[in-house]
Design a protein around this motif. Structure first.
Motif, PDB file in Angstrom:
ATOM      1  N   LEU A 122       0.830  -1.212   0.000  1.00 61.97           N
ATOM      2  CA  LEU A 122       0.000   0.000   0.000  1.00 61.97           C
ATOM      3  C   LEU A 122       0.860   1.255   0.000  1.00 61.97           C
ATOM      4  O   LEU A 122       0.536   2.240  -0.676  1.00 61.97           O
ATOM      5  N   SER A 123       1.959   1.236   0.749  1.00 62.06           N
ATOM      6  CA  SER A 123       2.853   2.402   0.818  1.00 62.06           C
ATOM      7  C   SER A 123       3.349   2.775  -0.568  1.00 62.06           C
ATOM      8  O   SER A 123       3.272   3.937  -0.995  1.00 62.06           O
ATOM      9  N   VAL A 124       3.880   1.796  -1.282  1.00 61.71           N
ATOM     10  CA  VAL A 124       4.493   2.059  -2.591  1.00 61.71           C
ATOM     11  C   VAL A 124       3.455   2.450  -3.627  1.00 61.71           C
ATOM     12  O   VAL A 124       3.615   3.449  -4.347  1.00 61.71           O
ATOM     13  N   LEU A 125       2.381   1.690  -3.708  1.00 60.97           N
ATOM     14  CA  LEU A 125       1.388   1.953  -4.756  1.00 60.97           C
ATOM     15  C   LEU A 125       0.692   3.294  -4.549  1.00 60.97           C
ATOM     16  O   LEU A 125       0.459   4.041  -5.509  1.00 60.97           O
ATOM     17  N   VAL A 126       0.359   3.624  -3.305  1.00 59.51           N
ATOM     18  CA  VAL A 126      -0.278   4.918  -3.047  1.00 59.51           C
ATOM     19  C   VAL A 126       0.694   6.057  -3.310  1.00 59.51           C
ATOM     20  O   VAL A 126       0.376   7.039  -3.998  1.00 59.51           O
ATOM     21  N   GLN A 127       1.916   5.943  -2.790  1.00 60.54           N
ATOM     22  CA  GLN A 127       2.880   7.034  -2.905  1.00 60.54           C
ATOM     23  C   GLN A 127       3.446   7.186  -4.315  1.00 60.54           C
ATOM     24  O   GLN A 127       4.077   8.202  -4.626  1.00 60.54           O
ATOM     25  N   ALA A 128       3.187   6.222  -5.188  1.00 60.03           N
ATOM     26  CA  ALA A 128       3.576   6.374  -6.595  1.00 60.03           C
ATOM     27  C   ALA A 128       2.738   7.466  -7.262  1.00 60.03           C
ATOM     28  O   ALA A 128       3.196   8.132  -8.193  1.00 60.03           O
ATOM     29  N   PHE A 129       1.515   7.669  -6.749  1.00 58.96           N
ATOM     30  CA  PHE A 129       0.586   8.590  -7.401  1.00 58.96           C
ATOM     31  C   PHE A 129       0.093   9.729  -6.499  1.00 58.96           C
ATOM     32  O   PHE A 129      -0.459  10.708  -6.993  1.00 58.96           O
ATOM     33  N   TYR A 130       0.295   9.600  -5.188  1.00 59.29           N
ATOM     34  CA  TYR A 130      -0.222  10.590  -4.231  1.00 59.29           C
ATOM     35  C   TYR A 130       0.840  10.982  -3.209  1.00 59.29           C
ATOM     36  O   TYR A 130       1.694  10.173  -2.851  1.00 59.29           O
ATOM     37  N   GLU A 131       0.738  12.212  -2.747  1.00 61.37           N
ATOM     38  CA  GLU A 131       1.489  12.639  -1.565  1.00 61.37           C
ATOM     39  C   GLU A 131       0.668  12.201  -0.357  1.00 61.37           C
ATOM     40  O   GLU A 131      -0.504  12.573  -0.228  1.00 61.37           O
ATOM     41  N   ALA A 132       1.263  11.396   0.507  1.00 61.52           N
ATOM     42  CA  ALA A 132       0.535  10.813   1.636  1.00 61.52           C
ATOM     43  C   ALA A 132       0.975  11.454   2.937  1.00 61.52           C
ATOM     44  O   ALA A 132       2.164  11.566   3.226  1.00 61.52           O
ATOM     45  N   GLU A 133      -0.007  11.870   3.747  1.00 65.65           N
ATOM     46  CA  GLU A 133       0.294  12.537   5.011  1.00 65.65           C
ATOM     47  C   GLU A 133      -0.573  11.966   6.131  1.00 65.65           C
ATOM     48  O   GLU A 133      -1.802  11.950   6.038  1.00 65.65           O
ATOM     49  N   TYR A 134       0.095  11.463   7.170  1.00 65.89           N
ATOM     50  CA  TYR A 134      -0.620  11.005   8.366  1.00 65.89           C
ATOM     51  C   TYR A 134      -0.916  12.235   9.209  1.00 65.89           C
ATOM     52  O   TYR A 134      -0.015  12.968   9.595  1.00 65.89           O
ATOM     53  N   LEU A 135      -2.191  12.487   9.508  1.00 61.84           N
ATOM     54  CA  LEU A 135      -2.589  13.736  10.149  1.00 61.84           C
ATOM     55  C   LEU A 135      -2.678  13.652  11.668  1.00 61.84           C
ATOM     56  O   LEU A 135      -2.067  14.446  12.370  1.00 61.84           O
ATOM     57  N   PHE A 136      -3.458  12.718  12.184  1.00 64.51           N
ATOM     58  CA  PHE A 136      -3.572  12.625  13.639  1.00 64.51           C
ATOM     59  C   PHE A 136      -4.162  11.281  14.047  1.00 64.51           C
ATOM     60  O   PHE A 136      -4.791  10.585  13.253  1.00 64.51           O
ATOM     61  N   THR A 137      -3.938  10.945  15.316  1.00 66.31           N
ATOM     62  CA  THR A 137      -4.411   9.693  15.899  1.00 66.31           C
ATOM     63  C   THR A 137      -5.707   9.934  16.678  1.00 66.31           C
ATOM     64  O   THR A 137      -5.889  10.986  17.290  1.00 66.31           O
TER      65      THR A 137
END
Length: 274
Positions: free
Chosen positions: A167-182
């Motif tokens: 999921l990390s690789v496939l998502v980040q190939a096309f999107y900037e991914a940001e974890y916002l909050f817990t």
């Protein structure tokens, strides 16, 4: 008193992975994650009793609330408009659909128009939701919402981590991914046994990979299916030439490769003469 009525309106169903968010502040924070730049259509998956829906409708957007739970659909169609009539003066702004998001053809709603996805996603199908988003990435500039914490972190993880994966690789190939909050379990009814995490994905300006994208997906998935092995061993099913397997990239394990490295690896495999 109103909150008590809402909490009792729909019973959470375990087989649907339902945990209803009851914290208004968190609902507003999730609604605010969407920039609405270049689009005004939004799909909310799993609206439940509309806690997030209410805050989404405070923004300038057209919303489709999609749920598989018929009880939630009845509630949203009957009780929700009465409670929030001030937000629904123009009833065209909200469309409630009883459907399985994973099976629903979203082009029936939007054709080729751009739209965003958000929601408090059912944990049992959250990864599948992401994979469907990737299939429709040309129409989805933004995606945000709540996952089980470890899934949200995995999507946003960088190379070198044990949780960095498919999921990390496939998502980040096309999107900037940001974890916002817990988010703690206590803000849900019923409370899940784990923490939750909210993330935001913003599509990259250029989502055309300089390689065969179908092969890229296949290489990434095959490599991580045997993540403890070096690529030389995990990618044996590709029947690579002995000459190619001598390349030093094959000495590495999949979690050591960045998206760019996987693109390079895919190019090497595509150009292998065997």
């Amino acid at each position: 008193m109103a909150d008590e009525q809402v909490e009792g309106a729909v019973k959470a169903k375990k087989h649907l992975g339902q945990h209803f968010l009851k914290d208004e502040t968190i609902a507003q924070k999730i609604a605010d994650t969407l920039s609405l730049k270049g689009y005004h259509h939004v799909v909310e998956i799993g609206p439940g009793m509309g806690v997030l829906t209410k805050y989404l409708l405070q923004r300038e957007l057209d919303l489709v609330a999609m749920d598989l739970d018929s009880e939630s659909i009845v509630y949203l169609n009957h009780s929700f408009p009465l409670e929030h009539s001030d937000l629904l003066k123009n009833t065209d702004r909200l469309q409630v659909i009883e459907a399985d998001f994973l099976k629903y053809d979203l082009t029936r709603l939007y054709g080729e128009e751009q739209f965003a996805i958000t929601g408090n996603f059912p944990y049992n199908i959250s990864s599948q939701i992401v994979f469907k988003m990737l299939e429709m990435r040309k129409q989805i500039p933004e995606f945000s919402g709540m996952f089980q914490k470890e899934v949200a972190q995995r999507i946003c993880e960088k190379p070198g981590s044990k949780t960095y994966g498919i999921l990390s690789v496939l998502v980040q190939a096309f999107y900037e991914a940001e974890y916002l909050f817990t988010v703690p379990p206590t803000v849900f009814d019923p409370p899940p046994k784990v923490d939750s995490g909210v993330l935001r994905l913003i599509r990259k300006a250029d989502i055309q990979l300089p390689c065969d994208e179908r092969l890229f997906f296949n290489v990434v998935k095959t490599a991580f299916n045997q993540r403890r092995k070096t690529l030389r061993n995990s990618l044996k099913t590709f029947n690579l030439s002995d000459n190619l397997k001598e390349d030093t990239i094959f000495d590495q394990r999949p979690e050591q490769l960045s998206v760019a490295d996987f693109v390079t690896l895919t190019q090497k495999i595509a150009n292998d003469p065997v």
